[in-house]
Design an enzyme around this catalytic site. Structure first.
Site, PDB file in Angstrom:
ATOM      1  N   GLU A  31       7.498  11.141  -0.621  1.00 29.37           N
ATOM      2  CA  GLU A  31       6.710  12.110   0.154  1.00 29.37           C
ATOM      3  C   GLU A  31       6.799  13.443  -0.580  1.00 29.37           C
ATOM      4  O   GLU A  31       7.904  13.895  -0.907  1.00 29.37           O
ATOM      5  CB  GLU A  31       7.253  12.264   1.576  1.00 29.37           C
ATOM      6  CG  GLU A  31       6.413  13.216   2.403  1.00 29.37           C
ATOM      7  CD  GLU A  31       6.913  13.405   3.834  1.00 29.37           C
ATOM      8  OE1 GLU A  31       6.275  14.177   4.577  1.00 29.37           O
ATOM      9  OE2 GLU A  31       7.935  12.798   4.187  1.00 29.37           O
ATOM     10  N   ARG A  55      21.470   3.160  -0.384  1.00 27.45           N
ATOM     11  CA  ARG A  55      21.152   4.478  -0.917  1.00 27.45           C
ATOM     12  C   ARG A  55      22.260   4.949  -1.849  1.00 27.45           C
ATOM     13  O   ARG A  55      23.385   4.451  -1.811  1.00 27.45           O
ATOM     14  CB  ARG A  55      21.021   5.496   0.220  1.00 27.45           C
ATOM     15  CG  ARG A  55      19.930   5.190   1.203  1.00 27.45           C
ATOM     16  CD  ARG A  55      19.852   6.241   2.283  1.00 27.45           C
ATOM     17  NE  ARG A  55      19.543   7.553   1.736  1.00 27.45           N
ATOM     18  CZ  ARG A  55      19.138   8.581   2.464  1.00 27.45           C
ATOM     19  NH1 ARG A  55      18.996   8.462   3.773  1.00 27.45           N
ATOM     20  NH2 ARG A  55      18.858   9.726   1.913  1.00 27.45           N
ATOM     21  N   LYS A  69      17.015  16.108   2.488  1.00 27.50           N
ATOM     22  CA  LYS A  69      16.000  17.081   2.048  1.00 27.50           C
ATOM     23  C   LYS A  69      16.000  18.311   2.943  1.00 27.50           C
ATOM     24  O   LYS A  69      15.753  19.430   2.480  1.00 27.50           O
ATOM     25  CB  LYS A  69      14.617  16.429   2.048  1.00 27.50           C
ATOM     26  CG  LYS A  69      14.266  15.731   0.748  1.00 27.50           C
ATOM     27  CD  LYS A  69      12.800  15.349   0.741  1.00 27.50           C
ATOM     28  CE  LYS A  69      12.427  14.614  -0.545  1.00 27.50           C
ATOM     29  NZ  LYS A  69      11.012  14.199  -0.539  1.00 27.50           N
TER      30      LYS A  69
END
Length: 571
Positions: A42, A276, A286
């Site tokens: 994104e 992850r 983020k």
């Protein structure tokens, strides 16, 4: 069950469980023998090393199996997205050494997704809900208790269609209504309890401007975008495991919809999840990274303390070292916290092979060779990289007055101090053996100058100049070097597991994560290097010129020390 196996296809390499699944699909002839992956960031921030792990997986699997990996920007939330982030992601992927097949955007499919949503409404599989987000959340129930149906769940199709069209107008009020899929409010999977699939956002989109006012949610756009593009393996991280049934459900409905249109190529992307990348002494959120930048706690997204790819590049990490680190930790089905020291070890290992050796003095004190002729200079040959003869050599000027590290002198030294002390000999690297004869101090008792005598027959490379001394020091000619700023970067946070610590992450920042030294000296050869060059300041660590460096003022960033001292200091 082992998550990574070793196979031999001419050469041994580790194969993750993800790749084993891909290879099993190929063996069964699925997807016509195709492998197509995608990396779907994104564009709402700069990518970090966690994304780099996904990049290595997505691109690597496709590359090793003759497939293609496309880049797709999941740009479904214009309130957080910007072309600045798109450009940075493109640059970072290139720098890491990967090439995409095509560049796509979720926004490419806005009309297709809208038409699909209309079909869902007409089939009685979606409805417009005018409750607040708080009301909808309260009605979701719990993992052990079913949800409560919305009072709008049985809204007539025509009414939902009319309101859905209204959602996509400038007059619609953000938050006043959403489109929900009508699935199963009693499902044990909370994601199936009539998920929101469209919401109203009036922020202009970075690509479509103000054409749209209703935007699809990630769960609704992601799987469909994979399907539209012909993705065979949708590889993502473990938090999407509970989303997978919904991913599959929407794809099944999309196939049914396209069949009615006579368009469907009946292929379904397979979602596979891996762990992850989490690192000690940092954050990967983020939101928190945005906060660090927005509050000026770092100098920007490319601050060398940040876990962003551009920050690591500016700090002097090589792309290969990041890829080597990711390969070393592997891919599993279980989340883990990786030690930052493992990343730094990979950086050292790679830079040792590629960094040019130069001399720099960070905490200088003057050394005067009292029996060396005044005005005389010599050019000493320095090897650029002992690990690679092809890197050649350069010259460094020797003279009567030199800079050495203050820490390399001790007037009253213990027996095992093998650096400079009165009455003992040391070698000046690439030059002569010298014997310290004393020092001069100021009124505060601080050493101002050190004095030594050199042996003219001990020059490095001279016949008979190989007598052994226990210490070798680096140096710079006072008249033939450049003053420089050196930035010593360290871990951004002072606690190992920032996610597990209950305090606000602001309280966890390491106050010593950056020290700026302004009284440093580097040899002229080093001052001519540019950002992106890899250097080893001999006996100190690995460094790189910063983007702020100028011909008038060289600026260097410490990439990593020669050894891991953090664990010892912070026991």
């Amino acid at each position: 069950m082992a998550e990574n196996n070793i196979i031999d296809n001419g050469e041994k390499r580790s194969v993750s469980f993800v790749e084993q699944m891909v290879e099993a699909d190929l063996a069964e002839g699925k997807n016509g023998g195709r492998v197509q992956t995608r990396f779907p960031p994104e564009p709402n921030g700069y990518i970090h090393i966690g994304h780099a792990k996904a990049i290595c997986m997505d691109f690597g699997v496709a590359e090793r199996h003759g497939g293609v990996c496309n880049l797709r920007f999941d740009d479904t939330n214009p309130s957080k997205e910007d072309t600045e982030y798109v450009d940075s992601i493109l640059n970072d992927i290139k720098w890491l050494g990967f090439k995409w097949g095509n560049v796509y955007y979720a926004s490419d499919y806005f009309q297709k997704l809208w038409d699909f949503a209309v079909w869902l409404i007409k089939k009685g599989l979606a409805y417009v809900d005018e409750q607040s987000s708080e009301q909808i959340a309260a009605q979701k129930g719990t993992p052990t208790q079913p949800g409560t149906p919305s009072p709008f769940r049985e809204r007539p199709v025509e009414e939902s269609l009319e309101l859905f069209n209204k959602m996509n107008t400038a007059e619609a009020v953000e938050g006043s209504m959403v489109l929900r899929a009508k699935l199963d409010m009693a499902s044990p999977n909370m994601h199936f309890r009539d998920p929101v699939i469209y919401r109203i956002i009036h922020t202009p989109h970075h690509r479509t401007g103000t054409k749209w006012h209703a935007y699809p949610m990630y769960d609704f756009a992601h799987g469909q975008s994979d399907y539209f593009e012909g993705v065979t393996h949708s590889i993502c991280t473990l938090e999407f495991v509970p989303h997978r049934p919904l991913y599959d459900k929407f794809v099944d409905l999309l196939v049914e919809y396209e069949r009615e249109l006579g368009l469907a190529a009946d292929h379904r992307p397979r979602q596979i999840e891996f762990n992850r990348l989490n690192l000690t002494y940092t954050v990967m959120s983020k939101r928190k990274l945005h906060t660090l930048v927005d509050e000026g706690l770092v100098s920007g997204w490319d601050d060398p303390r940040m876990p962003t790819v551009c920050g690591m590049r500016r700090r002097g990490y090589s792309a290969q070292s990041i890829r080597d680190f990711i390969d070393s930790i592997g891919y599993t089905k279980f989340d883990a916290l990786n030690d930052y020291a493992l990343l730094e070890a990979a950086v050292r290992n790679d830079l040792n092979k590629r960094a040019c050796r130069v001399s720099a003095v960070l905490n200088p004190v003057k050394l005067v060779i009292t029996n060396y002729p005044e005005g005389k200079t010599e050019e000493m040959v320095a090897v650029n990289n002992p690990e690679n003869e092809a890197d050649g050599t350069h010259c460094i000027t020797f003279s009567r007055e030199l800079w050495i590290e203050r820490e390399d002198f001790m007037e009253d030294a213990p027996k095992k101090f093998f650096r400079m002390t009165p009455g003992k000999e040391v070698r000046l690297k690439n030059a002569y053996i010298v014997k310290c004869t004393g020092c001069k101090k100021n009124a505060n008792g601080e050493v101002e100058e050190i004095y030594a005598e050199y042996d003219p027959d001990s020059k490095t490379g001279m016949e008979g100049a190989n007598r052994k001394v226990k210490g070798t020091l680096h140096w710079l000619s006072c008249a033939h070097c450049r003053k420089a700023e050196v930035r010593l970067y360290d871990r951004l946070f002072s606690v190992e597991d920032t996610a597990a610590d209950g305090r606000d992450f602001h309280e966890l920042l390491n106050p010593d994560s950056l020290k700026v030294l302004n009284e440093c000296y580097v040899e002229d050869y080093a001052a001519g290097k540019k950002a992106g060059d890899f250097l080893q300041f001999q006996r100190i660590g690995y460094f790189t010129p910063d983007l702020d460096t100028t011909p008038e003022k060289p600026v260097f960033n410490r990439t990593v020390g020669l050894k891991d001292t953090w664990a010892k200091i912070n026991k």
